[in-house]
Design a protein around this motif. Structure first.
Motif, PDB file in Angstrom:
ATOM      1  N   SER A  46      72.148  50.677  35.751  1.00 19.93           N
ATOM      2  CA  SER A  46      72.221  51.440  36.992  1.00 19.93           C
ATOM      3  C   SER A  46      70.988  52.324  37.154  1.00 19.93           C
ATOM      4  O   SER A  46      70.458  52.481  38.264  1.00 19.93           O
ATOM      5  CB  SER A  46      73.488  52.290  37.002  1.00 19.93           C
ATOM      6  N   LEU A  47      70.531  52.901  36.049  1.00 17.03           N
ATOM      7  CA  LEU A  47      69.329  53.740  36.089  1.00 17.03           C
ATOM      8  C   LEU A  47      68.130  52.940  36.560  1.00 17.03           C
ATOM      9  O   LEU A  47      67.366  53.382  37.427  1.00 17.03           O
ATOM     10  CB  LEU A  47      69.066  54.325  34.697  1.00 17.03           C
ATOM     11  N   VAL A  48      67.947  51.756  35.987  1.00 20.99           N
ATOM     12  CA  VAL A  48      66.806  50.921  36.355  1.00 20.99           C
ATOM     13  C   VAL A  48      66.921  50.446  37.802  1.00 20.99           C
ATOM     14  O   VAL A  48      65.938  50.421  38.545  1.00 20.99           O
ATOM     15  CB  VAL A  48      66.697  49.714  35.396  1.00 20.99           C
ATOM     16  N   ALA A  49      68.139  50.093  38.207  1.00 24.53           N
ATOM     17  CA  ALA A  49      68.342  49.589  39.561  1.00 24.53           C
ATOM     18  C   ALA A  49      67.990  50.636  40.625  1.00 24.53           C
ATOM     19  O   ALA A  49      67.528  50.296  41.717  1.00 24.53           O
ATOM     20  CB  ALA A  49      69.785  49.130  39.734  1.00 24.53           C
ATOM     21  N   LEU A  54      65.305  57.262  42.657  1.00 21.95           N
ATOM     22  CA  LEU A  54      65.404  58.505  41.880  1.00 21.95           C
ATOM     23  C   LEU A  54      64.043  59.176  41.737  1.00 21.95           C
ATOM     24  O   LEU A  54      63.919  60.391  41.909  1.00 21.95           O
ATOM     25  CB  LEU A  54      65.986  58.199  40.501  1.00 21.95           C
ATOM     26  N   ARG A  55      63.033  58.375  41.422  1.00 19.08           N
ATOM     27  CA  ARG A  55      61.692  58.963  41.244  1.00 19.08           C
ATOM     28  C   ARG A  55      61.146  59.493  42.567  1.00 19.08           C
ATOM     29  O   ARG A  55      60.445  60.510  42.585  1.00 19.08           O
ATOM     30  CB  ARG A  55      60.749  57.928  40.636  1.00 19.08           C
ATOM     31  N   ALA A  56      61.459  58.838  43.657  1.00 20.83           N
ATOM     32  CA  ALA A  56      61.017  59.331  44.972  1.00 20.83           C
ATOM     33  C   ALA A  56      61.666  60.674  45.274  1.00 20.83           C
ATOM     34  O   ALA A  56      61.005  61.596  45.793  1.00 20.83           O
ATOM     35  CB  ALA A  56      61.360  58.307  46.052  1.00 20.83           C
ATOM     36  N   GLY A  64      65.679  70.395  42.935  1.00 18.65           N
ATOM     37  CA  GLY A  64      66.958  69.852  43.354  1.00 18.65           C
ATOM     38  C   GLY A  64      67.427  68.742  42.427  1.00 18.65           C
ATOM     39  O   GLY A  64      68.610  68.662  42.083  1.00 18.65           O
ATOM     40  N   ALA A  65      66.487  67.886  42.010  1.00 21.00           N
ATOM     41  CA  ALA A  65      66.825  66.803  41.092  1.00 21.00           C
ATOM     42  C   ALA A  65      67.271  67.353  39.739  1.00 21.00           C
ATOM     43  O   ALA A  65      68.236  66.855  39.146  1.00 21.00           O
ATOM     44  CB  ALA A  65      65.616  65.882  40.913  1.00 21.00           C
ATOM     45  N   TYR A  93      63.694  59.885  30.336  1.00 30.47           N
ATOM     46  CA  TYR A  93      62.982  58.846  31.087  1.00 30.47           C
ATOM     47  C   TYR A  93      62.452  59.370  32.417  1.00 30.47           C
ATOM     48  O   TYR A  93      61.322  59.074  32.822  1.00 30.47           O
ATOM     49  CB  TYR A  93      63.936  57.675  31.319  1.00 30.47           C
ATOM     50  N   LEU A  94      63.264  60.175  33.110  1.00 30.15           N
ATOM     51  CA  LEU A  94      62.907  60.630  34.452  1.00 30.15           C
ATOM     52  C   LEU A  94      62.096  61.922  34.453  1.00 30.15           C
ATOM     53  O   LEU A  94      61.230  62.112  35.321  1.00 30.15           O
ATOM     54  CB  LEU A  94      64.171  60.834  35.283  1.00 30.15           C
TER      55      LEU A  94
END
Length: 270
Positions: A46-49, A54-56, A64-65, A93-94
């Protein structure tokens, strides 16, 4: 007027409500999470998908993230949901191992404190009142070396995180000791897994390329890509025996003061 006809004591009713309401809320939220299947989205696939989205969002709203990540982590810990390890890897990772690891430590500690307070309020006092001699002795023995025992339980990754969150509340550990032991005890493992998460870029890129190739091939052959292709990211492959052994060794170190105290006590008794 019989005892059953007497009006209820408002103070006692409020005390009962304060005692059991938090536990009821936790149980309801946990049931909702499992009932809706929300916890199943906490996977590496799900993270990769959703990585690009998410990065945007992180690039446009970092604070906020970070706040959303921390809130989700607190809820996962407080509700004893599976997925803490995935979230820790995702944080590294993020956000990078340092920022992701630091935020994870704070969020995990906050969630653990929340469930500890609920368990102590709703169950701990009742258990203490009904405890037999054996359980009372166990509570006393654990309380005498609570910080060392708690560090051991936190450092050695074989004990379920939810169990270590609740057990100290039932064994009479003070809030201060619990907070210190939890915060210090989860730092090594959290930063280790956040560091692993921060290094997933190459693995994720390779798996994504393979996944996209599989999807294109499945579509060309008239197959359902969703059922024919899988990202194949396995968390178990990321948790190496060496990492687990290192954390276990730290846990054993936490028990050395207890062992030394017992040896000295026996020698002085001779």
């Amino acid at each position: 007027m019989t005892e059953d006809d007497r009006p209820a004591d408002p103070a006692r009713s409020r005390g009962t409500l304060r005692r059991w309401a938090p536990l009821a809320i936790i149980l309801v939220l946990t049931a909702v999470a499992f009932g809706t299947g929300w916890h199943r989205s906490l996977t590496l696939d799900s993270l990769v998908a959703h990585e690009r989205a998410l990065r945007a969002f992180i690039d446009s709203n970092l604070f906020g993230a970070l706040a959303i990540y921390a809130l989700v982590y607190v809820l996962v810990v407080a509700l004893s949901l599976p997925g803490g390890l995935i979230l820790t890897l995702a944080g590294g990772y993020l956000f990078g191992w340092f920022l992701g690891g630091g935020l994870t430590v704070l969020a995990a500690t906050a969630g653990a404190i929340l469930i500890f307070l609920v368990a102590r309020s709703s169950l701990g006092e009742s258990l203490a009142e009904r405890a037999g001699p054996r359980l009372a002795a166990l509570r006393e023995g654990f309380a005498a070396n609570a910080l060392n025992y708690l560090l051991f339980l936190r450092l050695v990754p074989i004990f379920p995180f939810w169990l270590v969150n609740i057990a100290p509340a039932l064994l009479g550990v003070s809030l201060k000791t619990y907070v210190v032991g939890t915060f210090i005890g989860i730092v090594p493992g959290t930063f280790a897994f956040a560091f692993v998460g921060a290094g997933l870029d190459g693995v994720v890129d390779a798996q994504r390329a393979s996944f996209e190739t599989c999807m294109a091939d499945a579509s060309a052959r008239g197959l359902d890509p969703a059922s024919a292709c899988d990202l194949g990211l396995d968390v178990a492959a990321l948790v190496t025996p060496g990492l687990l052994a290192a954390l276990a060794a730290l846990g054993v170190l936490a028990l050395i003061p207890i062992a030394a105290k017992k040896v000295l006590r026996r020698r002085s008794a001779r």
